[in-house]
Design a protein around this motif. Structure first.
Motif, short mmCIF file in Angstrom:
data_model
loop_
_atom_site.label_atom_id
_atom_site.label_comp_id
_atom_site.label_asym_id
_atom_site.label_seq_id
_atom_site.Cartn_x
_atom_site.Cartn_y
_atom_site.Cartn_z
N CYS A 79 13.24 14.59 32.97
CA CYS A 79 13.52 15.40 31.79
C CYS A 79 14.22 14.54 30.76
N ALA A 95 15.34 13.95 26.41
CA ALA A 95 15.50 14.43 25.04
C ALA A 95 15.50 13.23 24.12
N GLN A 96 15.45 13.50 22.84
CA GLN A 96 15.56 12.46 21.82
C GLN A 96 14.39 11.47 21.79
N THR A 110 15.50 5.70 26.03
CA THR A 110 15.07 6.81 26.87
C THR A 110 13.66 6.54 27.41
N SER A 147 11.28 16.15 25.47
CA SER A 147 11.58 16.91 24.26
C SER A 147 12.12 15.99 23.18
N GLU A 179 13.88 16.88 20.78
CA GLU A 179 15.15 17.39 20.26
C GLU A 179 16.31 16.47 20.63
N SER A 180 17.45 16.67 19.95
CA SER A 180 18.64 15.91 20.28
C SER A 180 19.15 16.31 21.65
N SER A 181 19.71 15.35 22.32
CA SER A 181 20.29 15.59 23.63
C SER A 181 21.50 16.51 23.50
N LEU A 189 20.39 22.06 25.62
CA LEU A 189 18.99 21.68 25.82
C LEU A 189 18.73 21.39 27.29
N LEU A 235 15.77 22.88 29.60
CA LEU A 235 14.78 22.05 30.28
C LEU A 235 14.76 22.36 31.78
N ILE A 249 22.36 16.28 29.19
CA ILE A 249 21.34 17.25 29.59
C ILE A 249 21.39 17.50 31.09
#
Lengths: 343, 343
Positions: free
Chosen positions: B196, B198-199, B204, B229, B231-233, B237, B241, B262
């Motif tokens: 999983c 984010a960002q 990442t 995703s 989106e921002s961490s 979020l 997730l 996250i």
DNA sequence: CTGAAAGCGCTTACAG
DNA sequence: CTGAAAGCGCTTACAG
């Protein structure tokens, strides 16, 4: 056939200067300077020629030369206590968003809640002649205070308010907010309400004052219920403080943590120990930081207006830096109780 | 009786200048300048006289004049993606601790993971002629790359490493670290391991690559298990997730979250939903951020050396700014698996 | 080792 | 409205 360049004494920086732009535009450097800064009235036609030449040559003013000549840079010194407290990250973000588009660049200094360090930062940065100064609260060494005053740099104080006229500030009443959340716990029927605090900076102590006020009004004040640690605020410390309260003060039925990070730690400790929240003990925090709404149970807290403080504080400074009508000396913003399931 | 002061054309800044010190010490300004900066050899006796006079008059060099004359300021521009990721706060802290005592002041710029914003920051700050530049990773616009290269300002890249010779960098292998934590999950007997993220910034994605490598080696790679995703961490979020994985991929028996925030959100969601960790599902994070050791259960993660990256990166830059032997172009630091109860 | 001269690239303060 | 002169406070580049 002597095409070797003349003995160069000039340092060739290669930079496009105001001179170059002036020559290209067929006007004097001063006129270009004025046109580009939008200062004074410059004949529209000349201004346009200056702008066009600057654009075409890719002229970028030299901030050092500008600062030297004008005795004022375009940087704004912003002093905050600690970046590990997300509160100040939100504050800085709002300050940047307000200042940067107006041509001022925030210069961030972190004091670590240390008066000597703040003083050193001021001694280091004030000679840069920042255009403005944004500081956190009013608590600083006398020397720091004098450095600021004597510098003549416009200064706005953030996060707290002061009655003193002439002192520019944007904040809210930490005391009232502390009293409000304590009253909320009282309204929920709690009678033995502890106050757990870390860092013990002025704003934390103001919240403590609010806590005391609310409990005194209810005739339930007991100094034994205050657990104050000078350590830095952290989730881990919150867990320790929670366990401490449980052990030493078994009849406590609610805890007001002075900041959400230690409140989160308290909640996690409760979860680990199988202590029912709010059944056995209610938990409240302060600031509504990231994650508080995700805790189990979600944390009741006070939402503080740090983004507004940053925005309004920067706007107030902007007016003062520009010599515009300064508006009020002090702006008091509100706060908001956020009641979730932990109380 | 004409004691009115002469018509003043000079701007009275009141500042103590090098001239004043020179006069007081009975030497030339250049000698004072050299003595104070410790440049070249100055006769010990003159140097001492200069220092004493400076001290006595409270002389503070004007940074703007210095920058203008030397074409170099004492500020070091430091560009990080986001202050709400505690990782970068730790990094900045270490950078400050290394640079500030050596006479360089970090000037923090936040890019918000936005190439255009990074470019704007460079365009704004490079004309200040910073003494050095510290940037995060290698991923930036071509224009930004050129701005940096053409500025001639020494630059060190942080958090990632590159093989390219001549490119200064301090970091560690995000890919290896991602593979290592994935292998740990495999060793714990997990077979359906989700990733999983984010960002989706470069680091990442490098961790994702490590994850894939480890699973492929085990013959267990399945692209369907990647939940990415943009989106921002954030903790919130992470919770979403986690629920998403539970719903859409019910056979998943472990999740590797690309960042601890996250992962913490995932753990909180598990707690709220009554999902047993690690019984039903194991959870691992990345970075070992504050609070991860306090989670219920405590979070298994990878401790990343951001403080060392900051310290070593700043030290490498220091050598380059001073024209000292530059040392290695690239320093690769290690990371450490921190196994706690969530796996 | 030391210094006089020049210059860094702007803006201020006047004068017109 | 426009500009010539001076100056901001340092350091560089030479020369000795």
């Amino acid at each position: 056939m002597n095409d070797q360049p003349p003995r160069e004494r000039r340092r060739a920086t290669g930079r496009v200067t105001l001179q170059d732009v002036a020559r290209a535009a067929g006007v004097s450097p001063i006129t270009v300077s004025r046109a580009l800064r939008g200062e004074r009235a410059v004949a529209p036609e000349l201004a346009e020629r200056a702008r066009a030449a600057a654009e075409q040559l890719g002229y970028v003013p030299d901030p050092a030369a500008r600062a030297l000549a004008s005795q004022r840079s375009s940087q704004v010194l912003v002093l905050v206590p600690m970046l590990s407290n997300a509160l100040f990250v939100d504050l800085l973000e709002a300050v940047h968003r307000t200042l940067f588009p107006e041509g001022f660049q925030p210069l961030i200094g972190v004091t670590h809640y240390d008066a000597a360090e703040e003083e050193l930062l001021l001694r280091t940065y004030l000679p840069h002649r920042p255009a403005g100064l944004l500081v956190t609260g009013f608590d600083r060494s006398e020397a720091a205070r004098q450095l600021i005053a004597r510098s003549g740099v416009p200064c706005v104080h953030l996060m707290e308010t002061s009655g003193e006229p002439g002192v520019a500030c944007v904040g809210f009443s930490q005391t009232d907010a502390g009293a409000a959340i304590t009253r909320h716990l009282l309204e929920r029927g709690r009678r033995r309400i502890a106050f757990c605090a870390a860092q013990l900076d002025p704003r934390t102590l103001q919240r403590a004052e609010g806590y005391r006020r609310a409990l005194r009004e209810a005739g339930l004040h007991d100094p034994a219920l205050e657990v104050l640690s000078p350590e830095s605020s952290s989730i881990a410390l919150g867990a320790r403080l929670f366990e401490d309260v449980l052990r030493r003060l078994p009849d406590v039925d609610a805890i007001f943590f002075c900041n959400d990070d230690i409140a989160q730690g308290g909640l996690l400790a409760a979860s680990r120990l199988g202590v029912a929240v709010p059944g056995r003990i209610a938990v409240a925090g302060f600031n509504d930081l990231a994650g508080s709404d995700q805790m189990v149970p979600p944390l009741t807290t006070v939402r503080t207006p740090r983004a507004e403080v940053g925005r309004e504080g920067a706007a107030m400074l902007l007016r003062r830096m520009r010599g515009e009508p300064a508006g009020p000396d002090c702006i008091e913003l509100g706060y908001e109780l956020v009641v979730r399931e932990s109380t």
